[in-house]
Design a protein around this motif. Structure first.
Motif, short mmCIF file in Angstrom:
data_model
loop_
_atom_site.label_atom_id
_atom_site.label_comp_id
_atom_site.label_asym_id
_atom_site.label_seq_id
_atom_site.Cartn_x
_atom_site.Cartn_y
_atom_site.Cartn_z
N ILE A 107 -3.04 5.74 0.94
CA ILE A 107 -2.50 5.78 2.30
C ILE A 107 -2.86 7.09 2.97
N ALA A 108 -2.70 8.21 2.25
CA ALA A 108 -3.04 9.52 2.81
C ALA A 108 -4.52 9.58 3.16
N CYS A 109 -5.36 8.99 2.32
CA CYS A 109 -6.80 8.98 2.56
C CYS A 109 -7.13 8.20 3.83
N LEU A 110 -6.51 7.04 3.99
CA LEU A 110 -6.75 6.22 5.18
C LEU A 110 -6.24 6.92 6.44
N GLU A 111 -5.10 7.57 6.33
CA GLU A 111 -4.56 8.30 7.49
C GLU A 111 -5.43 9.51 7.82
N HIS A 112 -5.94 10.16 6.78
CA HIS A 112 -6.83 11.30 7.01
C HIS A 112 -8.09 10.87 7.76
N GLY A 135 -8.06 8.82 10.08
CA GLY A 135 -7.67 8.57 11.45
C GLY A 135 -7.00 7.24 11.72
N HIS A 136 -6.68 6.50 10.66
CA HIS A 136 -6.09 5.17 10.86
C HIS A 136 -4.57 5.20 10.76
N GLN A 137 -3.93 4.22 11.34
CA GLN A 137 -2.48 4.04 11.24
C GLN A 137 -2.20 3.07 10.10
N VAL A 138 -1.39 3.50 9.16
CA VAL A 138 -1.11 2.67 7.98
C VAL A 138 0.38 2.34 7.93
N ASP A 139 0.69 1.06 7.80
CA ASP A 139 2.07 0.60 7.70
C ASP A 139 2.25 -0.18 6.41
N VAL A 140 3.23 0.21 5.60
CA VAL A 140 3.57 -0.56 4.40
C VAL A 140 4.35 -1.79 4.87
N ILE A 141 3.78 -2.97 4.66
CA ILE A 141 4.34 -4.17 5.29
C ILE A 141 5.43 -4.85 4.47
N SER A 142 5.50 -4.56 3.17
CA SER A 142 6.52 -5.20 2.34
C SER A 142 6.80 -4.34 1.11
N HIS A 143 8.05 -4.38 0.66
CA HIS A 143 8.45 -3.69 -0.56
C HIS A 143 8.70 -4.69 -1.69
N LEU A 144 8.31 -5.94 -1.48
CA LEU A 144 8.52 -6.95 -2.52
C LEU A 144 7.67 -6.62 -3.74
N ARG A 145 8.32 -6.54 -4.90
CA ARG A 145 7.59 -6.30 -6.14
C ARG A 145 7.23 -7.64 -6.77
N TYR A 158 -0.23 -3.19 1.42
CA TYR A 158 0.70 -3.83 0.49
C TYR A 158 0.26 -3.55 -0.95
N ALA A 159 1.22 -3.11 -1.77
CA ALA A 159 0.98 -2.87 -3.19
C ALA A 159 1.94 -3.77 -3.97
N PRO A 160 1.49 -4.93 -4.47
CA PRO A 160 2.41 -5.88 -5.10
C PRO A 160 3.05 -5.39 -6.38
N LEU A 161 2.41 -4.49 -7.12
CA LEU A 161 3.01 -4.00 -8.37
C LEU A 161 4.15 -3.04 -8.09
N LYS A 162 3.94 -2.09 -7.19
CA LYS A 162 4.98 -1.11 -6.89
C LYS A 162 4.73 -0.52 -5.51
N SER A 163 5.72 -0.63 -4.66
CA SER A 163 5.61 -0.08 -3.31
C SER A 163 5.43 1.44 -3.36
N PRO A 164 4.68 2.01 -2.43
CA PRO A 164 4.57 3.48 -2.37
C PRO A 164 5.91 4.16 -2.18
N SER A 224 5.46 6.88 -10.80
CA SER A 224 4.47 6.34 -11.72
C SER A 224 3.09 6.65 -11.16
N GLY A 225 2.08 6.49 -12.00
CA GLY A 225 0.72 6.69 -11.54
C GLY A 225 0.32 5.67 -10.49
N ASP A 226 0.82 4.44 -10.63
CA ASP A 226 0.50 3.40 -9.66
C ASP A 226 1.06 3.75 -8.29
N ARG A 227 2.30 4.23 -8.26
CA ARG A 227 2.90 4.64 -6.98
C ARG A 227 2.14 5.81 -6.39
N GLN A 228 1.76 6.76 -7.23
CA GLN A 228 1.03 7.94 -6.75
C GLN A 228 -0.32 7.56 -6.17
N MET A 229 -1.02 6.61 -6.83
CA MET A 229 -2.33 6.20 -6.33
C MET A 229 -2.19 5.49 -5.00
#
Length: 259
Positions: A35-40, A42-52, A13-19, A25-30
């Motif tokens: 997420i890519a790093c965590l998946e690399h 070997g983990h499964q990553v799910d964005v749980i909310s898009h609420l800003r 979850y990214a409260p400022l800006k969902s991926p 923006s830089g925040d979205r890119q980071m």
């Protein structure tokens, strides 16, 4: 449970800006790179909310109460989804005084799931009105977190001062270089700026660029390419009106491949 020894289901979850937010923006890119790093790994990553969860003003209590209600609805939705199968870990990116985590922290406590923050920050001078309350939430998350990952020494020192005993670790800032592997073609005197066009720090950065170029001797051979767009485009372009127009190329918003 040895979390390091197996593939994890990570609730992100990214409260400022969902991926997945449509505005780059830089925040979205980071967030996307984390997420890519965590998946690399070997983990499964799910964005749980898009609420800003964004509170731009310390004085707008009505908006703050509305945001709390929206976050409550999201927590109830996720509670229903996780009753039989909660995630292994909740990962929150960039909670700070304008965007506290109103979702992941409470669910971590409710489901006894480990909680991690990345790029959390605290600023004592922002303890004003609504922001004093949002910062209490940030500090509670930092205190509760299994580890708080810090990109900068400044953020680490701020958290250490605000939350004594917090578990902190440094992670070097990084960037995905795969989109920038084209052969280098240096062009003497060619300056490139890539940034959103909005108020605040971004506007001030453009102002400094314009002032620096205006101070250059007329005989200096330079040209500027500006990649970016946003609500302050007209005002920012106005900063450069004293410069030779043929030397400034306004490219608008560009995808990473064109940058």
């Amino acid at each position: 449970m040895d979390l390091a020894a197996r593939r994890l289901r990570i609730a992100f979850y990214a409260p400022l800006k969902s991926p997945d937010h449509p505005v780059p923006s830089g925040d979205r890119q980071m967030a996307r790179m984390l997420i890519a790093c965590l998946e690399h790994a070997g983990h499964q990553v799910d964005v749980i909310s898009h609420l800003r969860a964004y509170s731009p003003s310390s004085d707008d209590r009505t908006a703050w109460l509305r945001l709390q209600a929206e976050a409550g609805a999201e927590r109830r939705r996720l509670t229903g989804l996780w009753q039989t199968s909660p995630p292994d870990l909740i990962f929150c990116y960039h909670p700070y005084y304008k965007s506290p985590d109103l979702i992941g922290l409470a669910l971590s406590r409710q489901f006894a799931v480990p909680y991690v923050t990345c790029e959390a920050s605290y600023s004592a001078r922002r303890n004003l009105g609504v922001w004093a309350e949002t910062q209490k939430t940030v500090c509670a998350g930092v205190q509760h977190s299994a580890v708080n990952l810090c990109f900068t020494a400044r953020d680490e020192a701020g958290l250490r001062s605000a939350v004594p005993g917090a578990r902190l670790a440094r992670i070097p800032a990084f960037i995905d270089m795969s989109g920038f592997d084209a052969p280098s073609r240096p062009e003497p005197g060619h300056i490139v700026s890539v940034a959103m066009m909005r108020g605040g720090d971004k506007f001030e950065s453009y102002r400094h660029i314009a002032a620096a170029l205006a101070a250059m001797p007329r005989s200096t051979d330079w040209r500027l390419s500006v990649a970016g767009d946003g609500p302050a485009r007209a005002e920012i372009m106005g900063l450069f009106t004293s410069l030779p127009p043929e030397r400034v190329d306004w490219l608008g918003a560009l995808p990473a491949t064109e940058v």
